[in-house]
Design an enzyme around this catalytic site. Structure first.
Site, short mmCIF file in Angstrom:
data_model
loop_
_atom_site.label_atom_id
_atom_site.label_comp_id
_atom_site.label_asym_id
_atom_site.label_seq_id
_atom_site.Cartn_x
_atom_site.Cartn_y
_atom_site.Cartn_z
CE1 TYR A 134 -3.89 2.21 0.59
CE2 TYR A 134 -2.80 2.67 2.72
CZ TYR A 134 -3.81 2.86 1.93
OH TYR A 134 -4.88 3.84 2.12
CG ASP A 206 -1.88 -4.34 4.70
OD1 ASP A 206 -2.95 -4.84 4.83
OD2 ASP A 206 -1.59 -2.93 4.39
CE LYS A 231 -9.38 1.03 2.82
NZ LYS A 231 -7.80 0.73 2.52
#
Ligand SMILES: *Cc1c(COP(=O)(O)O)cnc(C)c1O
Length: 417
Positions: A134, A206, A231
């Site tokens: 990310y 992650d 999310k």
């Protein structure tokens, strides 16, 4: 005056707020566990733990205060260490990962990643980070850790056991993200964590894409598992939060680092995340089946060069995906054959069901062009045309396909194809 025992009901208040181990009935499917996990008697018979808002928590006596100072995480202490609402969510997340000692909460996914890294790194150390991580994770390493004398190297996500060649004498952590952001390469996590364990290097994964319902990082050798609860766990596009779940070996350092950095979330937000968690299994099933349907349809489209969804055999790391993951979710990307920003706009601007926006994992579908500026250094991002990331929501997938078909027709017209 002030003694809890003298207040009406006061003697019960603290005893109800004692921490008890997470409920994790052996052998239950994770989808079963998430329905009840974390409900540890804090709220007696109430199904959802109430929102306990508190900074100050009162002690009955100096003896009581001294006992709390000796074991500040054992019961109510001070707001920054959380309260029953936080504990219910933390314990629920801990119960979802075999091998977990505990979970801490953060005001965002990025704060969770930053704190996990800071819990194991010090000046002079080196960290290996997936090239497909990310983008803000990269910005934290390059724009923050570097200032404190911590160097980062980015590794190609398909590296697997080849990571051994990149390990330096001062490598202390590996940050895995699988599948990778924007390009969805699946990493060989057990191969990486086996080598890291031999060398005493901490591994942080992650796991936002998969959630513990589809992949359990600790069971695959990781020391810490990170989620942007923003999310899928939140699931309704109205919450920012992150979590780190740690194995026993890394739990004490994570807790201390979190406390020293003053990381805390509001109990209102914790209650919202816990509410989202309860329906995660059914939502993910729908995100998964709809996304695969849309992805397969996109694969048949002449102006689509590639579809990057880990459940499709064409996705890099697909064999590892079928070996290690118990299912897929609803976020993936597709690559157009040609064109630029204006052609992308022709496709996306007038979609009826897809919003244009950041984040993902909510009930509504989103589409956004991927931007690789500065965020692929191990290997350049090399695609024939624009890359579009889709978060497939809970709409009927046939409506989503019709919407994309109309978008691709506008794109074709813009291209002059
Ligand atoms: C969004 C995201 C994060 C960060 O979460 P925030 O809550 O937005 O800070 C971290 N990792 C991945 C893979 C993400 O998609």
């Amino acid at each position: 005056m002030g003694r809890l025992a003298d207040q009406p009901g006061g003697d019960r208040r603290l005893s109800r707020a004692r921490r008890t181990p997470p409920v994790s009935p052996a052998g239950d499917a994770v989808a079963t566990t998430i329905v009840h996990a974390g409900r540890n008697g804090y709220a007696e018979g109430i199904v959802n733990p109430p929102v306990w808002r508190a900074s100050t928590m009162l002690f009955d006596s100096i003896a009581d205060l001294d006992a709390a100072l000796r074991a500040p995480d054992a019961a109510l202490f001070y707001g920054r260490r959380g309260g029953p609402t936080h504990w219910a969510l933390e314990d629920a997340l801990t119960a979802l990962e075999p091998g977990a000692a505990g979970t801490k909460l953060y005001p965002s996914g990025v704060a969770a990643i930053a704190t996990a890294l800071l819990s194991v790194l010090a000046a002079g150390d080196h960290v290996l980070i997936a090239d497909s991580a990310y983008d803000p994770t990269r910005l934290f390493a390059d724009g923050f850790l570097k200032r404190f004398g911590i160097a980062a190297t980015y590794y190609p996500p398909g590296i697997g056991a080849g990571i051994a060649a990149l390990i330096e004498a001062n490598t202390r952590a590996i940050l895995i993200e699988s599948p990778g952001s924007l390009t969805f390469e699946v990493e060989d996590v057990p191969a990486i964590t086996a080598i890291a364990r031999e060398r005493g290097i901490a591994t942080i994964m992650d796991n936002t894409w998969a959630t513990p319902l589809r992949f359990q990082p600790l069971a695959h050798g990781c020391d810490m598992s990170v989620q942007a609860l923003t999310k899928y766990v939140g699931g309704h596009s109205d919450l920012m939060m992150g979590s780190v779940t740690a194995a026993e070996s890394h739990w004490a350092r994570l807790k201390t680092t979190t406390y020293r950095l003053g990381q805390t979330v509001s109990p209102d937000d914790a209650a919202l995340a816990l509410r989202g968690l309860r329906t995660l299994a059914v939502r993910l099933d729908r995100h998964e089946s709809s996304a695969i349907k849309v992805a397969r349809w996109l694969e048949t489209q002449p102006l689509v060069a590639q579809v990057r969804h880990p459940a499709l055999p064409s996705c890099p790391g697909h064999e590892v995906f079928t070996r290690d993951f118990t299912g897929a979710t609803g976020l993936f990307a597709f690559v157009l054959t040609a064109g630029g920003r204006a052609d992308t706009a022709a496709l996306l601007d007038d979609l009826r069901h897809f919003g244009i926006g950041f984040s993902w994992g909510g009930f509504e579908s989103l589409a956004i062009p991927a931007d690789f500026t500065g965020c692929r250094t191990a290997r350049p991002a090399d695609f024939p045309g624009p890359v579009i990331r889709l978060s497939i929501g809970l709409e009927d997938p046939d409506d989503l396909i019709a919407d994309l078909a109309a978008g691709l027709a506008r794109y074709a017209a813009a291209l002059g194809a």
